[in-house]
Design an enzyme around this catalytic site. Structure first.
Site, PDB file in Angstrom:
ATOM      1  N   GLY A 154       0.834  -1.200   0.000  1.00  0.00           N
ATOM      2  CA  GLY A 154       0.000   0.000   0.000  1.00  0.00           C
ATOM      3  C   GLY A 154       0.864   1.242   0.000  1.00  0.00           C
ATOM      4  O   GLY A 154       2.041   1.183   0.338  1.00  0.00           O
ATOM      5  N   CYS A 171       5.132  -6.301   1.949  1.00  0.00           N
ATOM      6  CA  CYS A 171       5.503  -4.883   1.889  1.00  0.00           C
ATOM      7  C   CYS A 171       4.735  -4.076   2.945  1.00  0.00           C
ATOM      8  O   CYS A 171       4.976  -4.276   4.119  1.00  0.00           O
ATOM      9  CB  CYS A 171       5.307  -4.349   0.469  1.00  0.00           C
ATOM     10  SG  CYS A 171       6.389  -2.950   0.159  1.00  0.00           S
ATOM     11  N   TYR A 172       3.774  -3.224   2.538  1.00  0.00           N
ATOM     12  CA  TYR A 172       3.029  -2.487   3.560  1.00  0.00           C
ATOM     13  C   TYR A 172       2.443  -3.463   4.572  1.00  0.00           C
ATOM     14  O   TYR A 172       2.474  -3.219   5.784  1.00  0.00           O
ATOM     15  CB  TYR A 172       1.899  -1.667   2.918  1.00  0.00           C
ATOM     16  CG  TYR A 172       1.161  -0.792   3.913  1.00  0.00           C
ATOM     17  CD1 TYR A 172       1.671   0.446   4.267  1.00  0.00           C
ATOM     18  CD2 TYR A 172      -0.024  -1.212   4.508  1.00  0.00           C
ATOM     19  CE1 TYR A 172       1.021   1.251   5.190  1.00  0.00           C
ATOM     20  CE2 TYR A 172      -0.684  -0.420   5.428  1.00  0.00           C
ATOM     21  CZ  TYR A 172      -0.160   0.826   5.767  1.00  0.00           C
ATOM     22  OH  TYR A 172      -0.819   1.612   6.685  1.00  0.00           O
ATOM     23  N   HIS A 217       8.006  -8.052  -3.074  1.00  0.00           N
ATOM     24  CA  HIS A 217       6.722  -8.444  -3.680  1.00  0.00           C
ATOM     25  C   HIS A 217       6.833  -9.790  -4.399  1.00  0.00           C
ATOM     26  O   HIS A 217       7.221  -9.824  -5.571  1.00  0.00           O
ATOM     27  CB  HIS A 217       6.275  -7.373  -4.678  1.00  0.00           C
ATOM     28  CG  HIS A 217       5.841  -6.097  -4.039  1.00  0.00           C
ATOM     29  ND1 HIS A 217       4.558  -5.892  -3.586  1.00  0.00           N
ATOM     30  CD2 HIS A 217       6.529  -4.975  -3.734  1.00  0.00           C
ATOM     31  CE1 HIS A 217       4.465  -4.691  -3.056  1.00  0.00           C
ATOM     32  NE2 HIS A 217       5.650  -4.113  -3.130  1.00  0.00           N
ATOM     33  N   GLU A 235       4.513 -11.524  -5.563  1.00  0.00           N
ATOM     34  CA  GLU A 235       3.469 -11.659  -6.588  1.00  0.00           C
ATOM     35  C   GLU A 235       3.913 -11.134  -7.954  1.00  0.00           C
ATOM     36  O   GLU A 235       3.318 -11.461  -8.977  1.00  0.00           O
ATOM     37  CB  GLU A 235       2.189 -10.940  -6.127  1.00  0.00           C
ATOM     38  CG  GLU A 235       2.255  -9.409  -6.080  1.00  0.00           C
ATOM     39  CD  GLU A 235       2.857  -8.846  -4.789  1.00  0.00           C
ATOM     40  OE1 GLU A 235       3.606  -9.575  -4.111  1.00  0.00           O
ATOM     41  OE2 GLU A 235       2.598  -7.676  -4.483  1.00  0.00           O
ATOM     42  N   SER A 284     -20.603 -10.528 -27.495  1.00  0.00           N
ATOM     43  CA  SER A 284     -19.826  -9.518 -28.226  1.00  0.00           C
ATOM     44  C   SER A 284     -18.790 -10.162 -29.128  1.00  0.00           C
ATOM     45  O   SER A 284     -18.228  -9.511 -29.996  1.00  0.00           O
ATOM     46  CB  SER A 284     -19.118  -8.607 -27.229  1.00  0.00           C
ATOM     47  OG  SER A 284     -18.081  -9.317 -26.581  1.00  0.00           O
ATOM     48  N   GLY A 308     -16.123 -11.293 -27.776  1.00  0.00           N
ATOM     49  CA  GLY A 308     -14.939 -11.270 -26.919  1.00  0.00           C
ATOM     50  C   GLY A 308     -14.854 -12.555 -26.102  1.00  0.00           C
ATOM     51  O   GLY A 308     -15.770 -13.377 -26.119  1.00  0.00           O
ATOM     52  N   VAL A 309     -13.743 -12.706 -25.403  1.00  0.00           N
ATOM     53  CA  VAL A 309     -13.506 -13.943 -24.668  1.00  0.00           C
ATOM     54  C   VAL A 309     -14.559 -14.154 -23.570  1.00  0.00           C
ATOM     55  O   VAL A 309     -15.140 -15.235 -23.447  1.00  0.00           O
ATOM     56  CB  VAL A 309     -12.095 -13.935 -24.026  1.00  0.00           C
ATOM     57  CG1 VAL A 309     -11.840 -15.217 -23.271  1.00  0.00           C
ATOM     58  CG2 VAL A 309     -11.033 -13.728 -25.089  1.00  0.00           C
ATOM     59  N   ASP A 310     -14.815 -13.118 -22.791  1.00  0.00           N
ATOM     60  CA  ASP A 310     -15.684 -13.286 -21.625  1.00  0.00           C
ATOM     61  C   ASP A 310     -17.104 -13.692 -22.010  1.00  0.00           C
ATOM     62  O   ASP A 310     -17.646 -14.665 -21.478  1.00  0.00           O
ATOM     63  CB  ASP A 310     -15.734 -12.002 -20.785  1.00  0.00           C
ATOM     64  CG  ASP A 310     -14.344 -11.551 -20.362  1.00  0.00           C
ATOM     65  OD1 ASP A 310     -13.415 -12.391 -20.396  1.00  0.00           O
ATOM     66  OD2 ASP A 310     -14.182 -10.368 -20.007  1.00  0.00           O
ATOM     67  N   LYS A 313      -9.041 -13.400 -15.794  1.00  0.00           N
ATOM     68  CA  LYS A 313      -9.024 -13.637 -17.243  1.00  0.00           C
ATOM     69  C   LYS A 313      -8.378 -14.981 -17.622  1.00  0.00           C
ATOM     70  O   LYS A 313      -8.900 -15.710 -18.459  1.00  0.00           O
ATOM     71  CB  LYS A 313      -8.239 -12.501 -17.908  1.00  0.00           C
ATOM     72  CG  LYS A 313      -8.429 -12.420 -19.387  1.00  0.00           C
ATOM     73  CD  LYS A 313      -9.723 -11.737 -19.676  1.00  0.00           C
ATOM     74  CE  LYS A 313      -9.942 -11.443 -21.133  1.00  0.00           C
ATOM     75  NZ  LYS A 313     -11.103 -10.557 -21.293  1.00  0.00           N
TER      76      LYS A 313
END
Ligand code: GLN
Length: 515
Positions: free
Chosen positions: A56, A83-84, A170, A172, A224, A226-228, A371
């Site tokens: 943060g 971290c934070y 970090h 991640e 649409s 699109g993937v989703d 995703k």
């Protein structure tokens, strides 16, 4: 799919909050993000197997900085502070955090003590990503220092007895070379998660849930391409077949052949059991967009027209019980409903329910997925790779990749140029390694010479960027031979183009798209 085995990320406003949750899920452990303002009782009720505190922007020793009550650290649930989060853990438990004499930023060599379960199988010196101004000058009582750098005496600390872990860097972020291993060690080792979160079981379980919820009802989905929305369509089709109707609006601003590809998969002759309606609204869109050059105005027209077309089709279908949407987890988080990060964009799928279609309830089967998980679910459902690994595409489509006025002719040019670009990138084996790439059409025309004749044609801009989170991006280093090949093919094969540029701009200051 076992959501009972859950790890919770408590968000203190860090940039990488979603990344933390994604990495945990890569370890096959289900993970959700909550604000640091979430009540302790609520957290206890979720019965998490582990808790991760994110980074943060604040300094934890300052008045009014985000904090959490001490009891969090004595629930008997393992906690990992990043971290934070690490600094806060120390601060709350009686250690000391202050401004660092030397701030660390970027890739830093860290020496770790691999006897700690957190660093099991991690090399003794390992490159980690740092980004801090404050540092832990003294660990809290009962903690043992398990990592340090040249400038940071407490790069990690543990209280093994209470299963509390603090990391200044970090894990991640992919720049932390062994970061995934560390997170794996925490969630699978320290927290003892079995790792039951898998996409095949997600599909199975979701199908069951959708059937229970929908019963004999009717569902309407705006597809649409699109993937989703495609994966949502596949999932709903698997669950309820013809009770699902998909309306696919071809607004004439899709990539080359995209409309036909979507129809081939979901239409009458496709592999999915559902009602499919394709609306060819190209002419209607081009008419609306004629003479319009202002980017926001273009976006607005395209968005509004989509609603009008969808509304007309919905009226023909009549009342439905459910309106389905391809909302995914980042949409939820970015809309401020999940974590603590500032509202980045209010996503059209979340919150603002359309009131123009007569439906009783909304259904969002992908609401918990990232995703990459949506893509895996798509493959599980038998949606072709080509569609599943489709390049990200903005809602207004090519409308905002054509600078200035949109015309049918310009759409043709950018479609053809973009198709060549994608083909060559794939041929060079770069299609999965570059984050995002596409061609755009500038509104510039310039003089050239072709076949001894003067030309006065358009310039195409090629863009390729690498991005971790789409918030920042860097121009990708596409090999020069590949760019040259693309240039030569575009100039030779696409009528109306006599010049090709490569866009080097990073984000910020540029955006990924052009308008
Ligand atoms: N704001 C804190 C610092 O500067 C934490 C930074 C972070 O979480 N990335 O040290």
């Amino acid at each position: 799919m076992d959501r009972k085995e859950k790890v919770i990320v408590i968000d203190f406003g860090g940039q990488y909050n979603q990344l933390v949750a994604r990495r945990v899920r890569e370890c096959n452990v289900y993970c959700e993000i909550y604000s640091y303002k979430t009540d302790l009782e609520q957290i206890k009720a979720m019965n998490p197997k582990g808790i991760i505190l994110t980074g943060g922007p604040n300094s934890c020793y300052e008045e009014g900085a985000p904090t959490y009550q001490e009891e969090l650290f004595s629930l008997g649930i393992p906690v990992l502070g990043l971290c934070y989060g690490a600094q806060l853990m120390m601060h709350v438990l009686g250690g000391r955090v202050e401004k660092a004499p030397v701030r660390e930023y970027g890739k830093i060599q860290v020496s770790v003590d691999s006897s700690s379960p957190l660093f099991d199988d991690v090399s003794e010196t390992t490159v980690c990503w740092m980004s801090h101004n404050d540092y832990i000058s003294q660990a809290a009582l009962g903690f043992r220092i398990i990592a340090h750098t040249a400038d940071c005496p407490v790069a990690a600390a543990e209280c093994a007895k209470k299963k509390l872990y603090a990391i200044q860097f970090h894990p991640e972020v992919l720049h932390t070379v062994e970061g995934t291993k560390m997170l794996y060690n925490f969630v699978r080792g320290v927290c003892g998660c079995a790792g039951t979160w898998r996409m095949d079981s997600f599909v199975e379980e979701s199908v069951k849930q959708i059937r229970e919820k929908v019963g004999g009802g009717k569902v309407l989905l705006a597809l649409s391409g699109g993937v989703d929305s495609s994966v949502a369509a596949g999932l709903l089709s698997r669950a309820i077949g013809k009770q699902l109707t998909c309306v696919f609006v071809d607004h004439g601003l899709l990539r080359k052949d995209e409309g036909d590809e979507v129809e081939a998969v979901f239409g009458q002759d496709g592999d999915f059991d559902l009602n499919f309606i394709r609306v060819n609204a190209q002419e209607r869109y081009y008419a609306k967009l004629a003479g319009v050059t202002e980017p926001e105005r273009k976006r607005k027209i395209i968005g509004e027209e989509f609603i009008r077309v969808f509304e007309e089709e919905a009226k023909k279908i009549g009342a439905v019980d459910f309106l389905a949407q391809g909302t995914i987890y980042p949409d939820v988080v970015e809309s401020g409903l999940g974590g603590e990060s500032a509202v980045i964009k209010s996503h059209h799928n979340v919150g603002g329910l359309p009131d123009y279609v007569d439906f009783k309830e909304i259904i969002e089967p992908l609401r918990d997925l990232f995703k990459d998980e949506v893509r895996k679910a798509g493959l599980e459902l038998g949606i072709p790779e080509k569609l599943v690994y489709r390049q990200p595409f903005p809602g207004p489509g090519l409308g905002i990749r054509i600078i200035g006025e949109v015309t049918a002719e310009k759409v043709r040019i950018v479609q053809d140029a973009d198709a060549i670009y994608r083909e060559e990138i794939a041929k060079a084996g770069l299609d999965r390694s570059i984050g995002q790439y596409f061609a755009a059409l500038t509104n510039m025309r310039s003089v050239g010479v072709m076949g001894d004749e003067r030309t006065y044609d358009y310039a195409v801009a090629l863009r390729a960027v690498n991005t971790v989170d789409f918030m920042t991006a860097e121009s990708a280093e596409v090999p020069f031979e590949v760019l040259q090949m693309v240039m030569s093919r575009i100039i030779n094969e696409v009528r109306g183009v006599n010049r090709v540029f490569y866009d080097l701009t990073s984000k910020p200051p540029g955006t990924i798209e052009f308008e």
